[in-house]
Write a protein that holds these residues in place. Structure first.
Motif, short mmCIF file in Angstrom:
data_model
loop_
_atom_site.label_atom_id
_atom_site.label_comp_id
_atom_site.label_asym_id
_atom_site.label_seq_id
_atom_site.Cartn_x
_atom_site.Cartn_y
_atom_site.Cartn_z
N ILE A 207 5.42 0.78 -18.09
CA ILE A 207 5.31 0.34 -16.70
C ILE A 207 3.85 0.08 -16.37
O ILE A 207 2.96 0.84 -16.75
CB ILE A 207 5.88 1.43 -15.75
CG1 ILE A 207 7.34 1.69 -16.08
CG2 ILE A 207 5.70 1.05 -14.30
CD1 ILE A 207 7.94 2.88 -15.37
N HIS A 210 -0.19 -0.41 -11.61
CA HIS A 210 -0.02 -0.55 -10.16
C HIS A 210 1.42 -0.25 -9.74
O HIS A 210 1.65 0.31 -8.67
CB HIS A 210 -0.44 -1.96 -9.70
CG HIS A 210 0.52 -3.04 -10.07
ND1 HIS A 210 0.51 -3.67 -11.30
CD2 HIS A 210 1.54 -3.61 -9.37
CE1 HIS A 210 1.46 -4.58 -11.33
NE2 HIS A 210 2.10 -4.56 -10.18
N THR A 211 2.38 -0.58 -10.62
CA THR A 211 3.77 -0.26 -10.32
C THR A 211 3.99 1.25 -10.36
O THR A 211 4.66 1.81 -9.49
CB THR A 211 4.71 -0.94 -11.34
OG1 THR A 211 4.49 -2.34 -11.31
CG2 THR A 211 6.17 -0.66 -11.00
N TYR A 212 3.41 1.89 -11.36
CA TYR A 212 3.50 3.35 -11.46
C TYR A 212 2.95 4.01 -10.20
O TYR A 212 3.58 4.90 -9.62
CB TYR A 212 2.74 3.83 -12.70
CG TYR A 212 2.44 5.31 -12.68
CD1 TYR A 212 3.44 6.24 -12.94
CD2 TYR A 212 1.16 5.77 -12.36
CE1 TYR A 212 3.17 7.60 -12.90
CE2 TYR A 212 0.88 7.13 -12.33
CZ TYR A 212 1.89 8.04 -12.60
OH TYR A 212 1.62 9.37 -12.54
#
Length: 262
Positions: A207, A210-212
């Protein structure tokens, strides 16, 4: 896997994989079942700060050097030597450390085996994912001697009703029950706990950063409509709970009651 610390250290840091993007932090105060005192806490914070600054940081796994315990909680003998003010500062620093882990700049996985009591349970809950060994036993004894530490994470993971039950009853929780309570996400045989943690980490590192960060921010928000401005921070709760009355008297009384039950 490459060693970065001397074996006699209370913390061992290893890098996993060809590119060394996954760091494994091993609690190595084995004779004391990784009970946390001032020295271990200072070393833990130092190593966490060093790891967090790595440019190639992909993930962090926290585990124990022994199968008997992940972390047995606070070092009782050390804490009993402190004044109320000193104990409050120590628990506040514990709370700060757990907050830092829960907002670490990469995915975190706890490989939990044996005893995970008190601050040890809170350390595990600060991680994104927990893998339990078959031997794992959780317990949250702090409220029994007047400590509020990590309860907000217990609420977030188990839900308010279960968290209230766990915190107020000092329930001993085995691995299967911990999975049922959402305290852990997976169970592995003790000898395969690190391998299982690494497999989880491989999923997490796919992942984007920034998504994490975005997902963690959403999941960390308290699921309540109450006015949050009236709530103390986790660090304030830890300090406040120690400063009320005589902490060492409460702790000693709790220990004596435990001895009577044996």
């Amino acid at each position: 896997m490459e060693d970065r610390n001397m074996e006699e250290s209370s913390i061992i840091i290893q890098e996993y994989g060809e590119n060394g993007t996954i760091f494994v932090l091993t609690l190595n105060r084995s004779k004391q079942l990784n009970a946390i005192n001032k020295s271990l806490l200072a070393e833990l914070r130092y190593e966490l700060k060093k790891i967090s600054s790595k440019k190639n940081l992909g993930g962090l796994i926290i585990k124990s050097a022994i199968t008997k315990a992940f972390c047995a909680g606070i070092d009782v003998a050390y804490v009993q030597s402190l004044s109320n003010v000193e104990a409050a500062a120590f628990f506040a620093e514990l709370a700060v450390t757990f907050e830092e882990i829960s907002h670490f700049p990469c995915p975190t996985v706890a490989a939990v085996n044996g005893y995970a009591f008190g601050a040890g349970a809170d350390l595990a809950l600060a991680c994104d994912i927990r893998v339990a060994g078959r031997s794992t036993r959780f317990r949250f004894p702090g409220p029994q001697f007047g400590v509020i530490l990590g309860t907000h994470r217990l609420v977030n993971e188990a839900g308010a009703s279960l968290a209230r039950k766990i915190a107020l009853t000092n329930e001993l929780i085995d691995a299967d029950t911990a999975l049922q309570y959402h305290l852990v996400h997976d169970i592995a045989e003790d000898e395969f706990i690190l391998d299982t943690a690494v497999e989880w980490m491989k999923k997490l590192t796919r992942i984007s950063a920034h998504t994490y960060a975005g997902i963690c921010e959403i999941c960390d928000s308290l699921e309540t409509d109450a006015d949050k401005t009236q709530l103390k921070t986790p660090i304030e709760y830890a300090r406040y709970s120690i400063e009320q009355g005589n902490f060492n008297e409460r702790l000693t009384q709790y220990i004596e009651e435990l001895k009577k039950k044996k």
